[in-house]
Scaffold this motif. Sequence first.
Motif, short mmCIF file in Angstrom:
data_model
loop_
_atom_site.label_atom_id
_atom_site.label_comp_id
_atom_site.label_asym_id
_atom_site.label_seq_id
_atom_site.Cartn_x
_atom_site.Cartn_y
_atom_site.Cartn_z
N VAL A 78 85.76 57.39 17.97
CA VAL A 78 84.93 58.21 18.86
C VAL A 78 84.87 57.61 20.28
O VAL A 78 84.80 58.35 21.26
CB VAL A 78 83.52 58.42 18.24
CG1 VAL A 78 82.71 57.15 18.21
CG2 VAL A 78 82.76 59.53 18.95
N GLU A 79 84.96 56.30 20.38
CA GLU A 79 84.97 55.71 21.72
C GLU A 79 86.27 56.03 22.45
O GLU A 79 86.27 56.28 23.66
CB GLU A 79 84.76 54.19 21.68
CG GLU A 79 84.63 53.61 23.09
CD GLU A 79 84.30 52.13 23.16
OE1 GLU A 79 83.28 51.80 23.77
OE2 GLU A 79 85.04 51.30 22.62
N ASN A 82 86.07 59.61 23.57
CA ASN A 82 85.15 59.66 24.71
C ASN A 82 85.85 59.29 26.02
O ASN A 82 85.78 60.01 27.01
CB ASN A 82 83.98 58.71 24.45
CG ASN A 82 82.97 58.69 25.58
OD1 ASN A 82 82.20 59.63 25.75
ND2 ASN A 82 82.98 57.63 26.38
N CYS A 85 88.50 61.67 27.25
CA CYS A 85 87.87 62.85 27.87
C CYS A 85 87.48 62.57 29.33
O CYS A 85 87.55 63.48 30.17
CB CYS A 85 86.62 63.28 27.09
SG CYS A 85 87.00 64.09 25.53
N THR A 86 87.08 61.34 29.63
CA THR A 86 86.66 61.05 31.01
C THR A 86 87.81 61.25 31.99
O THR A 86 87.58 61.42 33.18
CB THR A 86 86.15 59.59 31.19
OG1 THR A 86 87.22 58.68 30.96
CG2 THR A 86 85.01 59.27 30.26
N GLU A 100 81.89 65.76 17.83
CA GLU A 100 81.98 64.91 19.02
C GLU A 100 83.06 65.38 20.01
O GLU A 100 83.02 65.02 21.17
CB GLU A 100 82.22 63.45 18.64
CG GLU A 100 81.16 62.82 17.75
CD GLU A 100 79.80 62.62 18.43
OE1 GLU A 100 79.74 62.65 19.67
OE2 GLU A 100 78.79 62.46 17.70
N GLU A 103 80.85 67.43 22.10
CA GLU A 103 79.64 66.71 22.54
C GLU A 103 79.96 65.65 23.58
O GLU A 103 79.24 65.50 24.56
CB GLU A 103 78.95 66.04 21.34
CG GLU A 103 78.28 67.01 20.41
CD GLU A 103 76.77 66.73 20.28
OE1 GLU A 103 76.06 67.66 19.90
OE2 GLU A 103 76.33 65.59 20.55
N ARG A 104 81.00 64.86 23.33
CA ARG A 104 81.29 63.76 24.27
C ARG A 104 81.61 64.30 25.66
O ARG A 104 80.97 63.88 26.63
CB ARG A 104 82.40 62.84 23.75
CG ARG A 104 82.08 62.02 22.50
CD ARG A 104 80.71 61.36 22.47
NE ARG A 104 80.39 60.60 23.67
CZ ARG A 104 79.18 60.13 23.97
NH1 ARG A 104 78.16 60.34 23.17
NH2 ARG A 104 78.97 59.46 25.06
N LYS A 107 78.52 65.63 27.36
CA LYS A 107 77.63 64.56 27.83
C LYS A 107 78.20 63.86 29.05
O LYS A 107 77.46 63.28 29.84
CB LYS A 107 77.37 63.58 26.71
CG LYS A 107 76.38 64.16 25.72
CD LYS A 107 76.22 63.34 24.47
CE LYS A 107 75.22 64.04 23.55
NZ LYS A 107 75.13 63.41 22.24
N TYR B 83 75.51 52.70 30.28
CA TYR B 83 74.89 53.99 30.01
C TYR B 83 73.63 54.22 30.84
O TYR B 83 73.31 55.37 31.18
CB TYR B 83 74.64 54.19 28.51
CG TYR B 83 75.90 54.64 27.81
CD1 TYR B 83 76.37 55.94 27.98
CD2 TYR B 83 76.65 53.77 27.05
CE1 TYR B 83 77.54 56.36 27.38
CE2 TYR B 83 77.83 54.18 26.43
CZ TYR B 83 78.27 55.49 26.61
OH TYR B 83 79.43 55.90 26.02
N LEU B 231 77.28 56.64 22.32
CA LEU B 231 78.19 56.94 21.22
C LEU B 231 77.51 56.65 19.89
O LEU B 231 76.71 55.72 19.79
CB LEU B 231 79.44 56.06 21.32
CG LEU B 231 80.34 56.32 22.53
CD1 LEU B 231 81.33 55.17 22.73
CD2 LEU B 231 81.10 57.62 22.35
N SER B 234 77.53 52.67 17.50
CA SER B 234 78.20 51.73 18.40
C SER B 234 77.90 50.26 18.06
O SER B 234 78.55 49.37 18.58
CB SER B 234 77.89 52.05 19.86
OG SER B 234 76.60 51.64 20.18
#
Lengths: 346, 346
Positions: A78-79, A82, A85-86, A100, A103-104, A107, B83, B231, B234
Amino acid sequence: MKHGGDLLSYMHMYDGELIDFSSNINPLGIPNGLKEFIVNEFSAVTVYPDIKYRILKKQVAKYLGCDDEEVLLGNGAVEIINYICTLFNRVIVPYPCFIEYSERPTKLGKEVINLYIGDDFKVKAEKLLPYIEKGDLLVLGNPNNPTGYRIDKEELLKIHEGIIDKGAFLLLDEVFFEFCDFDYDSIELFKESGNVCIVRAATKFFALPGIRLGYAFAPKALAKRYEEITLPWSINAFAELSGRYIFNQDGYIERSKEYSSIQRKWMLKELKQINGLIVFDTSCNYVLIKLIDENEDNLFKYMLAKGIIIRKASSFDGLDETYIRLAIKDEKSNRYLIECLKGWRS
Amino acid sequence: MKHGGDLLSYMHMYDGELIDFSSNINPLGIPNGLKEFIVNEFSAVTVYPDIKYRILKKQVAKYLGCDDEEVLLGNGAVEIINYICTLFNRVIVPYPCFIEYSERPTKLGKEVINLYIGDDFKVKAEKLLPYIEKGDLLVLGNPNNPTGYRIDKEELLKIHEGIIDKGAFLLLDEVFFEFCDFDYDSIELFKESGNVCIVRAATKFFALPGIRLGYAFAPKALAKRYEEITLPWSINAFAELSGRYIFNQDGYIERSKEYSSIQRKWMLKELKQINGLIVFDTSCNYVLIKLIDENEDNLFKYMLAKGIIIRKASSFDGLDETYIRLAIKDEKSNRYLIECLKGWRS
């Protein structure tokens, strides 16, 4: 409930040990010898992990069949998802899928286009490509969670062609890859593409959800950008040690694939004989089921009383409260699950 | 080199075990019994960590002296800082300081105002407040890395007053807190403020850089927003287990504080007697030094030949190649370091 595996919330409702059919972990457990290896190397926690993870990357590269410089590491898959996606302005997310994926980027303040993949839950190039524009990131689970469907190879090649034509990028989440009967390996297919990132993880197949070790193949240019934006030391020492051990366990890997394949076939056969269920033909170690004239809450409560936690699937966009997802576990648990299901409403 | 602790890059240059004076870890090592505790609870890796980290949060809250709902958790302090930065539009970073204070928000696309704190390296309200506007996040290391300076209590209260007046927010990075002789506890001071977040970690004081366990006090409203954007899972299972163990080790905590205080006083006294060094009066377990008529590279090479890794400090904005940073370690290593330093240029 967004995610499975939350036993803690239900423990007090059942007098005994709960069987977790809500998260999809290799039922054979962790590889033999991993515990001893970590205990022997315990002092690794007293120093910072190598900030460049040089040894770990070599191991992952060998396992995935790519170069060290093409390896991404993350604190769980998931990291990685994430941070990929950035790097894009707009993210295209066909659903139902792992929550996710949308969602990621949401967010992160990204524009997210959620596309319903259709009632047959089959990913098809012709349904997706019209929505994709230059610079977009398309995220696909392969096999997809919760449907269990692996993308047909020809469709995937068509999607990739479209991605290249449009100057977009494809992220394949393949954290369940090893559970699938071998048909194609996306890394082999797309190693030279330059526009595909393929995410995998120790979580499911190596039965290490607690360790948080995600890894991915990505083209070198993207891998370099990823390094630049991610947090330092995001893989902890135990995750690093695990990574240095598990990929060499050929016997365990082979046994797990075989076992998983046998259990999947047995479960699908048994489930299809139970009245009131529409069973989706999974490629991996969980199965999506539609309940006819029933809802997830009733079945959840019934199963909880039997000591079983199932995954209610209405939290997935595109599914309603008539869907559930079941892990495919060890033979004994699977048999008990089938027995309980047969007893329901009979 | 942005960070200390990268022994792997220098191992081949010295025939023997290197002594790492570049990263600032409790020289007493990890608490007794932690290894046995983790080995006993090893099966925790085979399930997902509690996605809400309920037990861990309770332990941290007790240790910090706040409510469970005021606890933030992160994959190291750096993830928390990252974050928190995402929640503000503009980040004010007085320097020299830990490089990630400006790197993380920069990578997040935030506006970053870097303010030189002055040649005396003392954080003063009057120097900072004129630059702060409504909605800004001010990030301060306390004690600050690499200067070792703890912010004077009266100055900190003045800064906080300014923050409140302006409607800004203060992030205190206190990962070296326990090493300081007790003067004030920021969490006690600012628990009711609503505009301060205080970050700490297991990394330095509990000698667990490999475990990646950061935690923080934050007002409930901010803690809630933090939960929403971070996340899932984590904190890995071993970090969670460590957190459940270390905060109860009162004897270890007391011993470590005492030992660190004694070594700091001894090191400062010895260092100040060595010609050619300007020694900054540290409050914690590392010390900033300015070399007179010399540079970091020469000293680094000299020390490497002695089996010691020091931290060149020119990578910190605001410092040049005449600065180095040294950890304060165990008595034997400290004595050896002083001996080597005395031998340099003599």
